[in-house]
Design an enzyme around this catalytic site. Sequence first.
Site, PDB file in Angstrom:
ATOM      1  N   ARG A 261      -9.803  -0.733   0.975  1.00 25.75           N
ATOM      2  CA  ARG A 261      -8.166  -1.659   1.926  1.00 25.75           C
ATOM      3  C   ARG A 261      -8.345  -1.594   4.034  1.00 25.75           C
ATOM      4  NH1 ARG A 261      -3.794   2.783   0.265  1.00 25.75           N
ATOM      5  NH2 ARG A 261      -3.829   2.394  -1.858  1.00 25.75           N
ATOM      6  N   ARG A 276      -8.571   8.632   6.096  1.00 23.60           N
ATOM      7  CA  ARG A 276      -7.742   6.773   6.183  1.00 23.60           C
ATOM      8  C   ARG A 276      -9.263   6.405   6.241  1.00 23.60           C
ATOM      9  NH1 ARG A 276      -2.698   4.936   6.920  1.00 23.60           N
ATOM     10  NH2 ARG A 276      -2.202   7.056   7.311  1.00 23.60           N
ATOM     11  N   GLU A 348      -0.056  13.815   3.609  1.00 28.33           N
ATOM     12  CA  GLU A 348       0.234  13.086   2.424  1.00 28.33           C
ATOM     13  C   GLU A 348      -0.866  13.088   1.666  1.00 28.33           C
ATOM     14  OE1 GLU A 348       1.343   8.366   0.692  1.00 28.33           O
ATOM     15  OE2 GLU A 348       1.213   9.045   2.320  1.00 28.33           O
TER      16      GLU A 348
END
Length: 425
Positions: A261, A276, A348
């Site tokens: 990503r 991330r 999360e």
Amino acid sequence: MHDLRSIRENPEGFDAGLAARGAEPVAGRILEIDEKRRAVTTRGQEAQARRNDASKAIGAAMGRGEIELAEELKAEVAEIKHTLPALEEEGKALGEELDALLAALPNLPASDVPKGADEAGNVETARWGQQRNFEFDPKEHADLGPPLGLEFETAAEMSGARFAFLRGQMARLERALGQFMLDLQTGQRGYTECIVPLLVREEALYGTGQLPKFAEDNFRTTDDRWLIPTAEVSLTNSVREQILDDLSNPIRLTALTPCFRSEAGAAGKDTRGYIRQHQFYKVELVAICRDEDHETEHEHMVRSAEQVLEALDLPYRRMLLCTGDMGFGARKTFDLEVWLPGQGAYREISSVSWCGEFQARRMNARYRGENGKPAFVHTLNGSGLAVGRTLVAVLENYQQADGSVLVPEALKPYMGGIERLTPQG
């Protein structure tokens, strides 16, 4: 993709669903383009029918010796022949405009999804596990990890920010986590393991909703293939352009893959550490089912992710996402947030979504119902789990005062005798 017939029948309800997601009302524009397209199609059909009738009438007129009438009919046929391509082009352009408009719109939320503008509107529905009491100040993984083999500077030198280099015992722990998750999902939860393409064509990303709206969040190759942002893309598209003969039992698929990503939409978020990344591993869960099975299947998938956390004894909470915080293709989403003592917060670690027919319409994925007529499947997807984020949770929850990290009991069979990660000199 949305059902055009349902928009025609209830444009106000469609706009209300979009408004709940913070989108502008567009039903009027959709119906305007749709009406123009249908009118052009009707004109084309009428012109083609008249052309056929006139062509037949030419021969009859010639047979009767009505030369003047035959010439008039020939001129009419020639004019229609000239008009038809223009009508076809106009209809095609209107169809493309309508498709582009529909493709850019998010899925509509289910009726029981709470309304809210952002994550502040999410609702906690369950909580599991006890937060550990430390006799020292627990460290964040970004501080704890480097002496144990989670290196960021090494990766940054060759790849830039948002990459990591895992070495030795740390690499073994990440591999153990992925294998443990796969074994649990295939051995206990009924998922079939798959090895899938990591590079896909544009239509695959369109099918699951990443394109065209989120092109900048994905990596594209020079030959117009795309690196998958999640195995959801490959697994879900395995039923594209199909009519499944029997869907009385849901199809459950899982895969452990690298994911890629660009994080273009996450500038400034979690720039430090392993939360991330541009490249990471994830065990993905995908289910294909009938409409009447989607609620049961959604709960099954959420529990499949929760059982990984419970087996690792990692405290978590289940959150029902509000309308403003759901993903583009979701109708209803539960997030699982794991407790990270180093950050003193829940973060999360899994997102489990029911997408209804939204993806199936984009992929033209159907099944044959009891009446024999094809109907669109329902698709669900979720993380079972994100491996890197689970690694972070293990590090922070199992850390010791001396900087070492205990290996959870469930992972010991996968660690080749390593029971504790220790700082390396």
